[in-house]
Design an enzyme around this catalytic site. Structure first.
Site, PDB file in Angstrom:
ATOM      1  N   ARG A  99     -12.219 -18.168  13.757  1.00 20.11           N
ATOM      2  CA  ARG A  99     -11.604 -16.881  14.075  1.00 20.11           C
ATOM      3  C   ARG A  99     -11.923 -15.930  12.934  1.00 20.11           C
ATOM      4  O   ARG A  99     -11.918 -16.337  11.755  1.00 20.11           O
ATOM      5  CB  ARG A  99     -10.074 -17.012  14.210  1.00 20.11           C
TER       6      ARG A  99
ATOM      7  N   GLU B 264     -12.630  -7.735  17.476  1.00 20.56           N
ATOM      8  CA  GLU B 264     -13.672  -7.982  18.481  1.00 20.56           C
ATOM      9  C   GLU B 264     -13.427  -7.098  19.695  1.00 20.56           C
ATOM     10  O   GLU B 264     -12.280  -6.981  20.116  1.00 20.56           O
ATOM     11  CB  GLU B 264     -13.662  -9.452  18.893  1.00 20.56           C
TER      12      GLU B 264
ATOM     13  N   HIS C 223     -19.010 -13.847  19.853  1.00 17.45           N
ATOM     14  CA  HIS C 223     -18.011 -14.895  20.150  1.00 17.45           C
ATOM     15  C   HIS C 223     -18.396 -15.700  21.405  1.00 17.45           C
ATOM     16  O   HIS C 223     -17.679 -15.680  22.410  1.00 17.45           O
ATOM     17  CB  HIS C 223     -16.619 -14.262  20.316  1.00 17.45           C
TER      18      HIS C 223
HETATM   19  C1  DGY Z   1     -12.015 -20.950  21.736  1.00 15.60           C
HETATM   20  O1  DGY Z   1     -12.019 -21.606  22.773  1.00 15.60           O
HETATM   21  O2  DGY Z   1     -11.012 -20.803  21.043  1.00 15.60           O
HETATM   22  C2  DGY Z   1     -13.317 -20.343  21.354  1.00 15.60           C
HETATM   23  O3  DGY Z   1     -13.176 -19.465  20.298  1.00 15.60           O
HETATM   24  C3  DGY Z   1     -13.937 -19.687  22.551  1.00 15.60           C
HETATM   25  O4  DGY Z   1     -15.319 -19.580  22.399  1.00 15.60           O
END
Ligand code: DGY
Length: 329
Positions: free
Chosen positions: A238, A267, A286
């Protein structure tokens, strides 16, 4: 009256069909534009179930609006976009999509490491922009990956799977995690270290830790300054785990060699963001778990969880283990 399910992104009709056969289903009209907060709150007021994505902030306002809300199924393994405390207090089950995305996300993470190390994106742009004049001994020379030291911060299932990938490259693997994992150490030959030791010794640092109050901004300027000047930093967790300004300054000052980033504090990241101006940064939107196969399985898992809760059964992947359904009057 049939239970009402609201889906915050447009999904393929054939996948949503099992829900439509049982419940009243409404879906936001775009797959790439988030549902505005006021609409989400209005929908939550009517909903028995919400199908959400990680870009939806499922905060107290949304959860408290959902007087009939029984389940939120989030299309991600991470659930830092959801207020778990309020959800449990309100008797709302929160479900995520673990396991099914592990290999796909590990593939992307390792791919990002390779792209950053071997300057793959920069090189591809170089060719397409007609800059390739002749072969030259050090043309776009990157760094070797094989036999180097990889440091994994956050040894969950995705971390373990990245480690597995790295064994094929004969890498020495260090890891830092809240809890030590002796069986993984045995199986993959990975070595547990302190965060400081990992940061100082690794050639590649891969961040895969969930975002929690403890991990927020854990990569500070001071941390980047402890890294080798040749280190490449990869973040597939993240954005908020990293102090982005500190990362930018470390890259600019040559304190680290490069970065591969699949996630950002905000984002989508603005195209004018200073990080995107640096040639030694590989930036992705992402897409960790974004393969056709995996996203389809993730959607199906969310649907299964919604159906289970609305039909009084156990969900497959419950996040808030303290959840108990409310007896509603
Ligand atoms: C998640 O599933 O948390 C990922 O970041 C998605 O790509």
């Amino acid at each position: 009256m049939k239970p009402y399910v609201y889906i915050t992104r447009k999904l393929p009709n054939e996948l949503v069909k099992p829900l439509q056969e049982r419940f009243t289903v409404n879906m936001w009209k775009h797959d790439d534009i988030p549902v505005p907060k006021d609409i989400l709150i209005e929908e939550a007021k009517k909903a028995d179930a919400l199908f959400t994505v990680l870009a939806d902030s499922i905060d107290e306002r949304v959860l408290n609006a959902g007087k009939n809300l029984k389940v939120v199924a989030n299309l991600a393994v991470g659930y830092d976009n959801i207020d778990l405390t309020t959800a449990s207090k309100n008797g709302i089950a929160i479900c995520n999509t673990p396991d099914v995305l592990t290999d796909t996300t590990a593939d992307l993470t390792f791919g990002l490491l390779m792209a950053a190390a071997r300057r793959i994106v920069e090189s591809a742009e170089f060719v397409k922009e007609g800059k390739w004049q002749s072969w030259s001994p050090y043309l776009l020379a990157g760094q070797d990956i094989h036999h180097k030291t990889l440091g994994i911060v956050g040894m969950g299932k995705i971390g373990e799977t990245v480690a597995k990938r790295a064994t094929g490259f004969d890498m020495d693997i260090l890891y830092y995690n809240r809890t030590r994992k002796p069986e993984v150490e045995q199986q993959l030959g990975v070595v547990y270290t302190s965060f400081d030791e990992l940061v100082t010794k690794s050639d590649f640092i891969v961040c895969l830790t969930p975002l929690t109050p403890e991990t927020k901004n854990m990569f500070t300027r001071e941390v980047f300054q402890k890294m080798k000047r040749s280190t490449i930093f990869i973040n597939a967790a993240r954005g908020a785990v990293v102090d982005e300004q500190a990362l930018y300054e470390a890259l600019l000052a040559g304190e680290i060699a490069g970065a591969g980033l699949d996630v950002f504090q905000k984002e989508p990241i603005n195209a004018d963001h200073p990080l995107l101006k640096l040639s030694n940064v590989v930036a992705l939107p992402h897409i960790g778990s974004s393969s056709m196969e995996t996203r389809t399985i993730m959607i199906q898992l969310c649907i299964d969880n919604i159906m289970a809760i609305l039909e009084g059964k156990e969900p497959k992947t419950l996040v808030n283990k303290d959840w108990r359904p409310l007896v509603r009057g």
